[in-house]
Design a protein around this motif. Structure first.
Motif, PDB file in Angstrom:
ATOM      1  N   CYS A  15       0.832  -1.195   0.000  1.00 34.21           N
ATOM      2  CA  CYS A  15       0.000   0.000   0.000  1.00 34.21           C
ATOM      3  C   CYS A  15       0.871   1.251   0.000  1.00 34.21           C
ATOM      4  O   CYS A  15       1.814   1.369   0.775  1.00 34.21           O
ATOM      5  N   THR A  16       0.522   2.187  -0.867  1.00 34.29           N
ATOM      6  CA  THR A  16       1.235   3.463  -0.931  1.00 34.29           C
ATOM      7  C   THR A  16       0.546   4.532  -0.086  1.00 34.29           C
ATOM      8  O   THR A  16       0.972   5.678  -0.086  1.00 34.29           O
ATOM      9  N   GLN A  17      -0.523   4.152   0.599  1.00 32.19           N
ATOM     10  CA  GLN A  17      -1.307   5.066   1.445  1.00 32.19           C
ATOM     11  C   GLN A  17      -1.934   6.183   0.604  1.00 32.19           C
ATOM     12  O   GLN A  17      -2.140   7.289   1.089  1.00 32.19           O
ATOM     13  N   CYS A  18      -2.279   5.871  -0.646  1.00 31.35           N
ATOM     14  CA  CYS A  18      -2.863   6.887  -1.526  1.00 31.35           C
ATOM     15  C   CYS A  18      -4.251   7.321  -1.060  1.00 31.35           C
ATOM     16  O   CYS A  18      -4.660   8.449  -1.311  1.00 31.35           O
ATOM     17  N   GLY A  19      -4.986   6.414  -0.428  1.00 32.53           N
ATOM     18  CA  GLY A  19      -6.302   6.755   0.095  1.00 32.53           C
ATOM     19  C   GLY A  19      -7.454   6.601  -0.871  1.00 32.53           C
ATOM     20  O   GLY A  19      -8.586   6.942  -0.541  1.00 32.53           O
ATOM     21  N   GLY A  20      -7.202   6.073  -2.050  1.00 34.99           N
ATOM     22  CA  GLY A  20      -8.284   5.863  -3.014  1.00 34.99           C
ATOM     23  C   GLY A  20      -9.386   4.973  -2.480  1.00 34.99           C
ATOM     24  O   GLY A  20     -10.559   5.140  -2.829  1.00 34.99           O
ATOM     25  N   CYS A  21      -9.052   4.061  -1.610  1.00 31.15           N
ATOM     26  CA  CYS A  21     -10.027   3.135  -1.033  1.00 31.15           C
ATOM     27  C   CYS A  21     -10.982   3.821  -0.068  1.00 31.15           C
ATOM     28  O   CYS A  21     -12.090   3.336   0.188  1.00 31.15           O
ATOM     29  N   ILE A  22     -10.595   4.955   0.463  1.00 31.46           N
ATOM     30  CA  ILE A  22     -11.436   5.672   1.433  1.00 31.46           C
ATOM     31  C   ILE A  22     -12.767   6.062   0.806  1.00 31.46           C
ATOM     32  O   ILE A  22     -13.831   5.850   1.395  1.00 31.46           O
ATOM     33  N   ASP A  23     -12.723   6.600  -0.384  1.00 29.81           N
ATOM     34  CA  ASP A  23     -13.936   7.077  -1.040  1.00 29.81           C
ATOM     35  C   ASP A  23     -14.834   5.950  -1.539  1.00 29.81           C
ATOM     36  O   ASP A  23     -16.035   6.151  -1.702  1.00 29.81           O
ATOM     37  N   ILE A  24     -14.282   4.787  -1.805  1.00 28.68           N
ATOM     38  CA  ILE A  24     -15.075   3.685  -2.352  1.00 28.68           C
ATOM     39  C   ILE A  24     -15.814   2.904  -1.264  1.00 28.68           C
ATOM     40  O   ILE A  24     -16.785   2.216  -1.542  1.00 28.68           O
ATOM     41  N   CYS A  25     -15.397   3.018  -0.021  1.00 26.02           N
ATOM     42  CA  CYS A  25     -16.006   2.242   1.067  1.00 26.02           C
ATOM     43  C   CYS A  25     -17.421   2.737   1.359  1.00 26.02           C
ATOM     44  O   CYS A  25     -17.607   3.877   1.784  1.00 26.02           O
ATOM     45  N   PRO A  26     -18.433   1.871   1.173  1.00 24.84           N
ATOM     46  CA  PRO A  26     -19.815   2.317   1.346  1.00 24.84           C
ATOM     47  C   PRO A  26     -20.223   2.572   2.800  1.00 24.84           C
ATOM     48  O   PRO A  26     -21.220   3.243   3.046  1.00 24.84           O
ATOM     49  N   VAL A  27     -19.467   2.049   3.752  1.00 28.20           N
ATOM     50  CA  VAL A  27     -19.823   2.236   5.171  1.00 28.20           C
ATOM     51  C   VAL A  27     -18.812   3.112   5.915  1.00 28.20           C
ATOM     52  O   VAL A  27     -18.837   3.196   7.135  1.00 28.20           O
ATOM     53  N   GLU A  28     -17.930   3.738   5.179  1.00 24.80           N
ATOM     54  CA  GLU A  28     -16.916   4.637   5.739  1.00 24.80           C
ATOM     55  C   GLU A  28     -16.067   3.970   6.819  1.00 24.80           C
ATOM     56  O   GLU A  28     -15.756   4.565   7.853  1.00 24.80           O
ATOM     57  N   ALA A  29     -15.683   2.718   6.552  1.00 23.22           N
ATOM     58  CA  ALA A  29     -14.847   1.975   7.486  1.00 23.22           C
ATOM     59  C   ALA A  29     -13.365   2.242   7.270  1.00 23.22           C
ATOM     60  O   ALA A  29     -12.536   1.821   8.065  1.00 23.22           O
ATOM     61  N   ILE A  30     -13.019   2.937   6.202  1.00 19.96           N
ATOM     62  CA  ILE A  30     -11.620   3.207   5.886  1.00 19.96           C
ATOM     63  C   ILE A  30     -11.362   4.702   6.038  1.00 19.96           C
ATOM     64  O   ILE A  30     -12.037   5.524   5.424  1.00 19.96           O
ATOM     65  N   LYS A  31     -10.376   5.024   6.855  1.00 19.97           N
ATOM     66  CA  LYS A  31     -10.045   6.426   7.132  1.00 19.97           C
ATOM     67  C   LYS A  31      -8.540   6.560   7.348  1.00 19.97           C
ATOM     68  O   LYS A  31      -7.853   5.575   7.592  1.00 19.97           O
ATOM     69  N   ARG A  32      -8.078   7.785   7.312  1.00 18.44           N
ATOM     70  CA  ARG A  32      -6.686   8.070   7.666  1.00 18.44           C
ATOM     71  C   ARG A  32      -6.613   8.276   9.173  1.00 18.44           C
ATOM     72  O   ARG A  32      -7.459   8.945   9.759  1.00 18.44           O
ATOM     73  N   ASP A  33      -5.553   7.729   9.785  1.00 16.87           N
ATOM     74  CA  ASP A  33      -5.353   7.976  11.207  1.00 16.87           C
ATOM     75  C   ASP A  33      -4.643   9.314  11.392  1.00 16.87           C
ATOM     76  O   ASP A  33      -4.355  10.019  10.413  1.00 16.87           O
ATOM     77  N   LYS A  34      -4.339   9.676  12.622  1.00 19.03           N
ATOM     78  CA  LYS A  34      -3.723  10.980  12.906  1.00 19.03           C
ATOM     79  C   LYS A  34      -2.356  11.136  12.261  1.00 19.03           C
ATOM     80  O   LYS A  34      -1.880  12.248  12.061  1.00 19.03           O
ATOM     81  N   ASN A  35      -1.717  10.011  11.890  1.00 17.61           N
ATOM     82  CA  ASN A  35      -0.414  10.059  11.225  1.00 17.61           C
ATOM     83  C   ASN A  35      -0.521  10.010   9.708  1.00 17.61           C
ATOM     84  O   ASN A  35       0.491   9.965   9.016  1.00 17.61           O
ATOM     85  N   GLY A  36      -1.743   9.947   9.185  1.00 15.54           N
ATOM     86  CA  GLY A  36      -1.941   9.921   7.742  1.00 15.54           C
ATOM     87  C   GLY A  36      -2.000   8.534   7.138  1.00 15.54           C
ATOM     88  O   GLY A  36      -2.147   8.399   5.924  1.00 15.54           O
ATOM     89  N   ILE A  37      -1.899   7.500   7.945  1.00 11.95           N
ATOM     90  CA  ILE A  37      -1.929   6.121   7.447  1.00 11.95           C
ATOM     91  C   ILE A  37      -3.380   5.694   7.242  1.00 11.95           C
ATOM     92  O   ILE A  37      -4.240   5.925   8.087  1.00 11.95           O
ATOM     93  N   CYS A  56       4.031  -0.232   9.287  1.00 12.67           N
ATOM     94  CA  CYS A  56       4.560  -0.404  10.650  1.00 12.67           C
ATOM     95  C   CYS A  56       6.085  -0.512  10.651  1.00 12.67           C
ATOM     96  O   CYS A  56       6.726  -0.221  11.641  1.00 12.67           O
ATOM     97  N   GLY A  57       6.650  -0.988   9.534  1.00  9.26           N
ATOM     98  CA  GLY A  57       8.104  -1.055   9.416  1.00  9.26           C
ATOM     99  C   GLY A  57       8.758  -2.328   9.910  1.00  9.26           C
ATOM    100  O   GLY A  57       9.986  -2.461   9.812  1.00  9.26           O
ATOM    101  N   GLN A  58       7.985  -3.270  10.402  1.00 11.39           N
ATOM    102  CA  GLN A  58       8.595  -4.507  10.897  1.00 11.39           C
ATOM    103  C   GLN A  58       9.258  -5.302   9.768  1.00 11.39           C
ATOM    104  O   GLN A  58      10.287  -5.919   9.967  1.00 11.39           O
ATOM    105  N   CYS A  59       8.681  -5.253   8.582  1.00  9.02           N
ATOM    106  CA  CYS A  59       9.256  -5.951   7.436  1.00  9.02           C
ATOM    107  C   CYS A  59      10.601  -5.337   7.037  1.00  9.02           C
ATOM    108  O   CYS A  59      11.512  -6.040   6.590  1.00  9.02           O
ATOM    109  N   VAL A  60      10.720  -4.035   7.220  1.00  7.25           N
ATOM    110  CA  VAL A  60      11.955  -3.322   6.887  1.00  7.25           C
ATOM    111  C   VAL A  60      13.118  -3.875   7.706  1.00  7.25           C
ATOM    112  O   VAL A  60      14.233  -4.028   7.196  1.00  7.25           O
ATOM    113  N   LYS A  61      12.846  -4.197   8.958  1.00  7.76           N
ATOM    114  CA  LYS A  61      13.886  -4.692   9.858  1.00  7.76           C
ATOM    115  C   LYS A  61      14.466  -6.029   9.426  1.00  7.76           C
ATOM    116  O   LYS A  61      15.604  -6.343   9.762  1.00  7.76           O
ATOM    117  N   VAL A  62      13.693  -6.832   8.683  1.00  8.36           N
ATOM    118  CA  VAL A  62      14.180  -8.163   8.288  1.00  8.36           C
ATOM    119  C   VAL A  62      14.615  -8.238   6.830  1.00  8.36           C
ATOM    120  O   VAL A  62      15.152  -9.251   6.399  1.00  8.36           O
TER     121      VAL A  62
END
Length: 127
Positions: free
Chosen positions: A50-72, A110-116
């Motif tokens: 995921c590139t965190q583009c946010g395109g999925c936010i608008d398509i969700c019919p129940v508004e279950a997808i949002k950006r958190d305070k950090n933009g994720i 989260c970055g855990q994959c980056v560590k390995v």
């Protein structure tokens, strides 16, 4: 906002990132349950995340997808009805589903994959 970035040319397809991700989020090493994927295209690794583009936010019919305070971009599992429209809509093909779960899942940088990652093929970058 820190976002997971990729350098596919550095990927050796060791799948350590997928194993770490699935173990962290789903408590088992299973590439089909990883929030990022390493695919082979013409014997060259392709990193799907995921590139965190946010395109999925608008398509969700129940508004279950949002950006958190950090933009994720995050999925609220309590609101998600499992329609999987976001999976079909994702331009990056980075919204995933698995038969074991009634809601989609995706990378949250989260970055855990980056560590390995032994080659730096995935890394966190400030956007």
């Amino acid at each position: 906002m820190k976002v997971l970035r990729k350098k596919p040319e550095a990927c050796i397809a060791c799948h350590a990132c997928e194993n770490t991700c699935s173990k962290l989020y789903f408590k088992e090493e299973n590439p089909e349950k990883a929030c990022l994927r390493i695919n082979q295209i013409d014997s060259k690794p392709e990193i799907i995340t995921c590139t965190q583009c946010g395109g999925c936010i608008d398509i969700c019919p129940v508004e279950a997808i949002k950006r958190d305070k950090n933009g994720i971009v995050r999925i609220d599992k309590k609101k998600c009805v499992g329609c999987f429209m976001c999976v079909g809509f994702c331009l990056e093909l980075a919204m995933f589903m698995h038969d074991d779960y009634i809601e989609p899942f995706k990378c949250v940088s989260c970055g855990q994959c980056v560590k390995v990652c032994p080659t730096g093929a995935i890394y966190l970058s400030e956007e």
